[in-house]
Write an enzyme that holds these catalytic residues in place. Structure first.
Site, PDB file in Angstrom:
ATOM      1  CD  GLU A  13      -2.791  -1.194   2.607  1.00  0.00           C
ATOM      2  OE1 GLU A  13      -3.825  -0.461   2.582  1.00  0.00           O
ATOM      3  OE2 GLU A  13      -2.514  -1.964   3.215  1.00  0.00           O
ATOM      4  CB  SER A 152      -5.463  -1.561  -0.192  1.00  0.00           C
ATOM      5  OG  SER A 152      -5.288  -0.373   0.458  1.00  0.00           O
ATOM      6  CE1 TYR A 218      -7.072   3.795  -2.283  1.00  0.00           C
ATOM      7  CE2 TYR A 218      -6.417   1.225  -2.794  1.00  0.00           C
ATOM      8  CZ  TYR A 218      -6.659   2.247  -1.801  1.00  0.00           C
ATOM      9  OH  TYR A 218      -6.588   2.217  -0.580  1.00  0.00           O
ATOM     10  NE  ARG A 257     -12.732   2.321   5.656  1.00  0.00           N
ATOM     11  CZ  ARG A 257     -11.695   1.809   4.705  1.00  0.00           C
ATOM     12  NH1 ARG A 257     -10.853   2.845   4.537  1.00  0.00           N
ATOM     13  NH2 ARG A 257     -11.197   0.750   4.398  1.00  0.00           N
ATOM     14  CG  ASP A 259     -13.982  -1.481   5.710  1.00  0.00           C
ATOM     15  OD1 ASP A 259     -14.585  -0.172   6.082  1.00  0.00           O
ATOM     16  OD2 ASP A 259     -12.895  -1.620   5.278  1.00  0.00           O
ATOM     17  CD  GLU A 272     -10.028  -5.272   6.459  1.00  0.00           C
ATOM     18  OE1 GLU A 272      -9.342  -5.577   6.827  1.00  0.00           O
ATOM     19  OE2 GLU A 272     -10.669  -4.863   5.254  1.00  0.00           O
ATOM     20  CG  ASN A 274      -9.391  -0.614   7.065  1.00  0.00           C
ATOM     21  OD1 ASN A 274      -8.601  -1.120   6.634  1.00  0.00           O
ATOM     22  ND2 ASN A 274     -10.788  -0.664   7.078  1.00  0.00           N
ATOM     23  N   GLY A 278      -7.458   5.074   4.543  1.00  0.00           N
ATOM     24  CA  GLY A 278      -7.063   6.301   3.694  1.00  0.00           C
ATOM     25  C   GLY A 278      -7.469   7.457   4.076  1.00  0.00           C
TER      26      GLY A 278
END
Length: 320
Positions: A13, A152, A218, A257, A259, A272, A274, A278
């Protein structure tokens, strides 16, 4: 404050991290901070030893971590900064390590009553003798195959037929030493951002084709987003409450974050957390902040303040 933004790294990443770091630096500068950038790149000799010896690091009052994946998100950089006595943003050593390991985080989710898809686990040294049909029989198809400690969506496959399982395991093991298998949850992709202990509006992620992989994440124009997610109020409240429960259960701090996948019955299954998501100006956390009327500059300024406050609280408890 005098803030150093730590970005780059050696993980898959790296390029995303460089973009996050640059955006964070611009935001912090606009908020009135004095900012320097450090490209952490061990392959070029810019490793931990070089970082600790850099004058900008010595002068910094806070390190803003923008390293995605690898040593930036698994607790190693956090441990180095704690030993160096440097305040930093985001979660601490233990929670960073816990959230990076999808197996451990799922065990914690289950223990605290946070729904997560049924799953199985495979170490590299077990792969040769493993019987994939057993996993398919217990988890069903499609089956999600992912590295245990990547972000990612790197190394992830969705397997529809048993014949594709072997290759999916090989791809996952290119990025980690263990694999997590999950039952695929048919439904909607959600992401819930948390800053401090405040839950921001949930984002719904809508890839125009296929699933939300690295390319669709992305590449501009390949995915649509809605924030707040167009879901029933009762469902939105439950998603927010479970996201916060998962975040707290894993000991997360600062920001993160969470998800999830929302099935047709309105149940969100959490995948998960994060701990260093990002942070470009078009990323999900800033998107959720904008839905609350919070600018990018105000967002990164708040995250910086939370990082400093956390460090000062730890020092106070230790009498330092």
């Amino acid at each position: 404050m005098i803030i150093q933004v730590l970005m780059g790294g050696a993980s898959a990443e790296r390029e995303v991290s460089l973009a996050s770091g640059s955006a964070i630096a611009r935001g912090l500068a606009s908020a009135g901070h004095a900012v320097t950038l450090y490209d952490f790149n061990p392959a070029a000799g810019r490793d931990v030893r070089h970082l600790l010896g850099a004058q900008d690091f010595e002068q910094a009052e806070l390190i803003f971590i923008a390293l995605h994946g690898g040593e930036g998100e698994d607790g190693r950089i956090q441990a180095v900064l704690e030993l160096a006595g440097k305040p930093y943003t985001g979660s601490g050593v233990r929670s960073s390590a816990v959230c990076m390991d999808k197996m451990i985080s799922k065990i914690i989710f289950e223990h605290h009553g946070v729904p997560t898809p049924p799953w199985a686990y495979l170490r590299r040294d077990e792969a040769a003798s493993w019987r994939g049909n057993e996993a398919i029989a217990s988890l069903g198809q499609p089956l999600v195959v992912k590295p245990v400690d990547q972000g990612s969506t790197i190394g992830i496959s969705i397997v529809d037929e048993p014949s594709g399982l072997g290759r999916a395991i090989e791809v996952a093991l290119e990025h980690a030493d263990a694999v997590v298998f999950e039952k695929y949850i048919e439904g909607r992709e959600l992401s819930t951002s948390i800053v401090g202990d405040e839950v921001f509006p949930t984002v719904e992620i809508k890839p125009k084709q296929g699933f939300y992989d690295y390319k669709r994440k992305y590449t501009k124009g390949m995915t649509d987003y809605e924030c707040p997610a167009p879901i029933e109020l009762a469902v939105a409240k439950r998603v927010a409450a479970d996201a916060l429960k998962a975040y707290r259960a894993c000991g997360c701090e600062g920001f993160g974050r969470v998800d999830s996948r929302l099935d047709a019955k309105g149940t969100a299954y959490f995948l998960e957390i994060n701990t260093i998501p990002g942070m470009t100006e078009t990323s999900l956390v800033p998107m959720a902040a904008r839905a609350k009327g919070i600018t990018f500059e105000a967002l990164v300024d708040r995250i910086a303040d939370l990082g400093l406050a956390r460090c000062n609280a730890v020092k106070g408890r230790m009498g330092g």
